[in-house]
Design an enzyme around this catalytic site. Structure first.
Site, PDB file in Angstrom:
ATOM      1  CB  CYS A   1      -3.871  -6.487  -5.631  1.00  0.00           C
ATOM      2  SG  CYS A   1      -5.318  -5.447  -5.547  1.00  0.00           S
TER       3      CYS A   1
ATOM      4  CD  GLU B   1      -4.994 -10.989  -5.729  1.00  0.00           C
ATOM      5  OE1 GLU B   1      -4.422  -9.963  -5.299  1.00  0.00           O
ATOM      6  OE2 GLU B   1      -6.108 -11.370  -5.325  1.00  0.00           O
TER       7      GLU B   1
ATOM      8  CD  GLU C   1      -2.984  -1.268   2.165  1.00  0.00           C
ATOM      9  OE1 GLU C   1      -2.900  -0.505   3.143  1.00  0.00           O
ATOM     10  OE2 GLU C   1      -3.913  -2.086   2.008  1.00  0.00           O
TER      11      GLU C   1
HETATM   12  N1  THU Z   1      -6.164  -6.573  -2.130  1.00  0.00           N
HETATM   13  C1  THU Z   1      -5.363  -7.528  -2.682  1.00  0.00           C
HETATM   14  O1  THU Z   1      -4.145  -7.530  -2.490  1.00  0.00           O
HETATM   15  N2  THU Z   1      -5.956  -8.477  -3.457  1.00  0.00           N
HETATM   16  C2  THU Z   1      -7.288  -8.567  -3.688  1.00  0.00           C
HETATM   17  O2  THU Z   1      -7.716  -9.445  -4.408  1.00  0.00           O
HETATM   18  C3  THU Z   1      -8.209  -7.602  -3.073  1.00  0.00           C
HETATM   19  C4  THU Z   1      -7.588  -6.482  -2.323  1.00  0.00           C
HETATM   20  C5  THU Z   1      -5.534  -5.567  -1.267  1.00  0.00           C
HETATM   21  C6  THU Z   1      -5.514  -4.173  -1.833  1.00  0.00           C
HETATM   22  C7  THU Z   1      -5.423  -3.350  -0.555  1.00  0.00           C
HETATM   23  O3  THU Z   1      -4.057  -3.270  -0.168  1.00  0.00           O
HETATM   24  C8  THU Z   1      -6.166  -4.167   0.471  1.00  0.00           C
HETATM   25  O4  THU Z   1      -6.232  -5.491  -0.046  1.00  0.00           O
HETATM   26  C9  THU Z   1      -7.571  -3.675   0.764  1.00  0.00           C
HETATM   27  O5  THU Z   1      -8.303  -3.521  -0.400  1.00  0.00           O
END
Ligand code: THU
Length: 159
Positions: A72, A74, A63
């Site tokens: 994210c 993935e 983040e």
């Molecule tokens: N996030 C992911 O890493 N993968 C997902 O499939 C959904 C959301 C993360 C993004 C952000 O850092 C946190 O989860 C909250 O949305």
């Protein structure tokens, strides 16, 4: 009027029903959540990608105070895998997520942007990516992103 019906197949497993290889990949994704950088959402996501050469690459959500600049788990994982091993298709991608309290009960599916990147990776390597989504109560498996992203846009539309 014509009705076009698209079917998605999502398999639900208990952890004990999975093969040792899949269990190990999920364990690796679970472990990876500990390396997430999520000071804003406090939602830690870990992913583990099994490559065709047998190497497992992990990644986590990263983040940023300027929220959209984060990424994210993935996409972090796939971009890293494709950067380090550009000739290796991803066979399976396991994803785990937790709040500060605990791992989530039912699996979270990847966000739309991640689905699009998974699709591009499948097309690039001409190989489906099996996806394992971990939840404490059950694990979801799809054989390809097509089950999570029907009616998708890819480069074939521009040919
Ligand atoms: N996030 C992911 O890493 N993968 C997902 O499939 C959904 C959301 C993360 C993004 C952000 O850092 C946190 O989860 C909250 O949305």
């Amino acid at each position: 009027m014509k009705n076009l019906t698209i079917t998605a197949i999502i398999n639900e497993y208990q952890y004990d029903e999975l093969t040792p290889i899949d269990q190990s990949l999920i364990d690796t994704a679970i472990e990876a959540t500990g390396r997430s950088y999520a000071p804003y959402s406090r939602f830690s996501v870990g992913a583990a990608a099994l490559l065709a050469n047998g190497i497992v690459v992990t990644g986590t959500n990263q983040e940023n105070a300027a929220y959209p600049s984060g990424l994210c788990a993935e996409r972090t994982t796939l971009f890293y895998a494709n950067s380090q091993y550009p000739d290796q298709p991803v066979l399976t991608l396991a994803i785990a997520a937790r709040t500060e309290k605990d791992f989530i009960d039912t699996p979270i599916p990847p966000c739309g942007a991640c689905r699009q990147v998974i699709l591009e990776t499948e097309k690039r390597y001409k190989h489906p990516i099996r996806i394992l989504l971990y939840g404490k109560q059950c694990i979801y498996e799809v054989q390809s992103i097509g089950d999570l992203l029907p009616l998708s846009f890819d480069s074939s539309a521009m040919e």
